[in-house]
Design an enzyme around this catalytic site. Structure first.
Site, PDB file in Angstrom:
ATOM      1  N   LYS A 191     -19.622 -12.441  12.325  1.00 34.39           N
ATOM      2  CA  LYS A 191     -20.667 -13.045  11.483  1.00 34.39           C
ATOM      3  C   LYS A 191     -22.052 -12.817  12.062  1.00 34.39           C
ATOM      4  O   LYS A 191     -23.019 -12.625  11.317  1.00 34.39           O
ATOM      5  CB  LYS A 191     -20.417 -14.541  11.312  1.00 34.39           C
ATOM      6  CG  LYS A 191     -20.459 -15.321  12.602  1.00 34.39           C
ATOM      7  CD  LYS A 191     -20.175 -16.783  12.413  1.00 34.39           C
ATOM      8  CE  LYS A 191     -20.074 -17.494  13.749  1.00 34.39           C
ATOM      9  NZ  LYS A 191     -18.940 -17.048  14.575  1.00 34.39           N
ATOM     10  N   GLY A 232     -11.283 -28.244  22.417  1.00 35.36           N
ATOM     11  CA  GLY A 232     -11.488 -26.823  22.171  1.00 35.36           C
ATOM     12  C   GLY A 232     -12.172 -26.495  20.863  1.00 35.36           C
ATOM     13  O   GLY A 232     -12.305 -25.323  20.504  1.00 35.36           O
ATOM     14  N   ASP A 234     -24.805 -21.125  13.752  1.00 37.55           N
ATOM     15  CA  ASP A 234     -23.574 -20.479  13.289  1.00 37.55           C
ATOM     16  C   ASP A 234     -23.477 -20.556  11.762  1.00 37.55           C
ATOM     17  O   ASP A 234     -23.190 -19.560  11.091  1.00 37.55           O
ATOM     18  CB  ASP A 234     -22.366 -21.152  13.943  1.00 37.55           C
ATOM     19  CG  ASP A 234     -21.044 -20.628  13.420  1.00 37.55           C
ATOM     20  OD1 ASP A 234     -20.592 -19.583  13.911  1.00 37.55           O
ATOM     21  OD2 ASP A 234     -20.460 -21.267  12.523  1.00 37.55           O
ATOM     22  N   LYS A 239     -23.641 -17.526   8.492  1.00 38.93           N
ATOM     23  CA  LYS A 239     -22.674 -17.421   7.391  1.00 38.93           C
ATOM     24  C   LYS A 239     -23.364 -17.568   6.033  1.00 38.93           C
ATOM     25  O   LYS A 239     -23.018 -16.874   5.071  1.00 38.93           O
ATOM     26  CB  LYS A 239     -21.590 -18.477   7.569  1.00 38.93           C
ATOM     27  CG  LYS A 239     -20.753 -18.258   8.825  1.00 38.93           C
ATOM     28  CD  LYS A 239     -19.874 -19.451   9.148  1.00 38.93           C
ATOM     29  CE  LYS A 239     -19.100 -19.243  10.434  1.00 38.93           C
ATOM     30  NZ  LYS A 239     -18.326 -20.437  10.837  1.00 38.93           N
ATOM     31  N   VAL A 273       0.799  -1.236   0.000  1.00 35.73           N
ATOM     32  CA  VAL A 273       0.000   0.000   0.000  1.00 35.73           C
ATOM     33  C   VAL A 273       0.828   1.281   0.000  1.00 35.73           C
ATOM     34  O   VAL A 273       0.270   2.375  -0.114  1.00 35.73           O
ATOM     35  CB  VAL A 273      -0.983   0.021   1.194  1.00 35.73           C
ATOM     36  CG1 VAL A 273      -1.990  -1.091   1.060  1.00 35.73           C
ATOM     37  CG2 VAL A 273      -0.247  -0.068   2.519  1.00 35.73           C
ATOM     38  N   GLY A 331     -13.422 -18.159   8.008  1.00 36.74           N
ATOM     39  CA  GLY A 331     -12.092 -17.844   8.516  1.00 36.74           C
ATOM     40  C   GLY A 331     -11.066 -17.472   7.475  1.00 36.74           C
ATOM     41  O   GLY A 331     -11.045 -16.357   6.964  1.00 36.74           O
TER      42      GLY A 331
END
Length: 433
Positions: free
Chosen positions: A105, A187, A201, A205, A33, A134
């Site tokens: 989301k 986890g 969930d 999305k 940039v 992700g």
């Protein structure tokens, strides 16, 4: 050359990843940039907490408006989660002429259209690549790479937790509850897994994907949702026997001016590309009239994959700032929302039925289907261990409407020879698209 100054809301798993990438990749960002990036202010819960990243103490704050109201902050990156309060934070940031990058989301599924309009009104950018899948750059692909095509279908494995659970159930023949506990221990699943395992969930999305892919204001309430918590070992076993793999699939399909969007356990042929997506990985299959079939695969969550998408959005904002073209990050919807009714939605169906094992049972069942003009692609009839008086019938139909299939199920339940309709699942992907 003047630096782009970032305000970060949240320094948890993803926020720490964002800081790490910005700090470690300064040369890359400068090359992309033409100016440096500095982290001006960071919202945290606890100023004294030990952290994985090194930041000056004066950068940290526990007051959200220290970030939003800071006149030196050019871009606000939001990774704190939440919906109602967080929406207000981002609205205030946009009204303060700050560009926004979010990984949220839940927020974008509910208020995405409103936030996009707010950004445009204030001449600001808002990017949200990390809100879906992700580390897979699927949103920018839809908005830019496939912008000249007409997308007619998307199918996605967009929740890593449920894909991990189903992979284990299939490969290890383990029951749902046992695999769920393993996912929690590792986890991959929350202590309260409801949002993941009941499909919520993934539904958020898919609402975002459908909104961009079909250029309509698709909302969360437009998505039909069914989770995986009722899937049994027998469902898995019979689907494999018939050549299918069970996946929690988000489906967004367009026929003419009408669309459908759903999330549900779905049987895919074993040879379908999505059947080969295992464990916590995500993938999105896209069909366009010009490009044909494409698929995008990668990690659906995690600190660094998600942070990579966040910082990629930051780079997009910075480029727009340098070129003076902010405020047009996403084009508004081209079409009025037009959802299909159950009579418009056609698919193959899988069902398991327990019936009385007596002469004439099967003919009574087939007559229910023939009355609706529905034929069979595959049939199994097997004895049930320990129940000599019963038989199990497993059927895969040819395409039928949801409305007709609902009537068929009602009529089957009314038959005296049917003990129970054990399960039903949509079948997709024969011929892939």
């Amino acid at each position: 050359m003047k630096a782009i100054r970032v305000g970060l809301l949240g320094l948890g798993t993803v926020g720490s990843g964002v800081v790490k990438i910005i700090q470690d990749h300064q040369d890359k960002l400068m090359h992309q940039v033409g100016c440096p990036v500095t982290i001006k202010k960071v919202l945290v819960k606890d100023l004294e907490k030990k952290r994985e990243v090194d930041l000056p103490k004066e950068v940290l704050t526990t007051e959200v408006y220290d970030v939003i109201d800071d006149p030196d902050v050019d871009v606000v990156i939001e990774v704190i989660g939440g919906v109602e309060q967080t929406k207000q934070y981002l609205v205030d940031a946009l009204r303060s002429k700050k560009h926004v990058v979010t990984a949220n989301k839940d927020l974008m599924a509910v208020y995405g259209s409103e936030l996009l309009a707010e950004a445009k009104e204030n001449g600001c950018d808002i990017y949200f690549e990390a809100s879906v899948a992700g580390g897979i750059p699927i949103l920018r692909t839809l908005e830019e790479g496939l912008s000249s095509d007409r997308i007619t279908k998307m199918m996605g494995i967009v929740n890593g937790t449920t894909n991990f659970i189903l992979t284990k159930m299939i490969k290890e023949k383990s029951p749902y509850e046992e695999v769920l506990k393993e996912a929690q221990d590792l986890g991959f699943a929350e202590a309260d897994p409801t949002s993941d395992v009941e499909g919520l969930d993934a539904a958020r999305k898919m609402a975002i994907l459908a909104r961009l892919g079909f250029s309509m204001n698709v909302d969360l309430e437009d998505v039909k949702v069914k989770g995986i918590s009722q899937i049994t070992d027998e469902d898995i076993s019979f689907s494999k026997r018939l050549g299918y793999t069970m996946k929690l699939i988000g489906i967004a399909q367009r026929d003419g001016s009408k669309i459908e969007v759903s999330v549900q356990p779905t049987l895919l042929p074993d040879h379908h590309p999505l059947s080969a997506v295992h464990n916590e990985f995500n993938a999105v299959y896209v069909y366009g009239e010009a490009v044909g079939e494409t698929m995008f695969y990668g990690p659906g969550a995690g600190s660094m994959p998600t942070a990579t998408s966040v910082v990629s959005d930051l780079v997009a904002v910075m480029k727009n700032m340098r070129l003076g073209v902010t405020g047009n990050s996403f084009v508004g919807p081209q079409y009025e929302k037009n959802m299909k009714s159950p009579s418009d939605i056609y698919a193959q169906q899988f069902l398991r039925i327990h019936v009385k094992d007596e002469v004439g049972s099967f003919s009574k069942i087939t007559s229910v289907f023939s009355e609706r003009g529905v034929s069979f692609e595959k049939i199994l009839q097997l004895p049930i261990k320990g129940h000599d008086e019963l038989a199990e019938i497993v059927i895969v139909t040819h395409h039928t409407s949801e409305a007709d299939f609902s009537d068929i199920l009602q009529n089957l339940n009314d038959l005296e020879v049917v003990q129970e309709v054990k399960s039903t699942y949509r079948v997709e992907g024969n011929g892939w698209s």
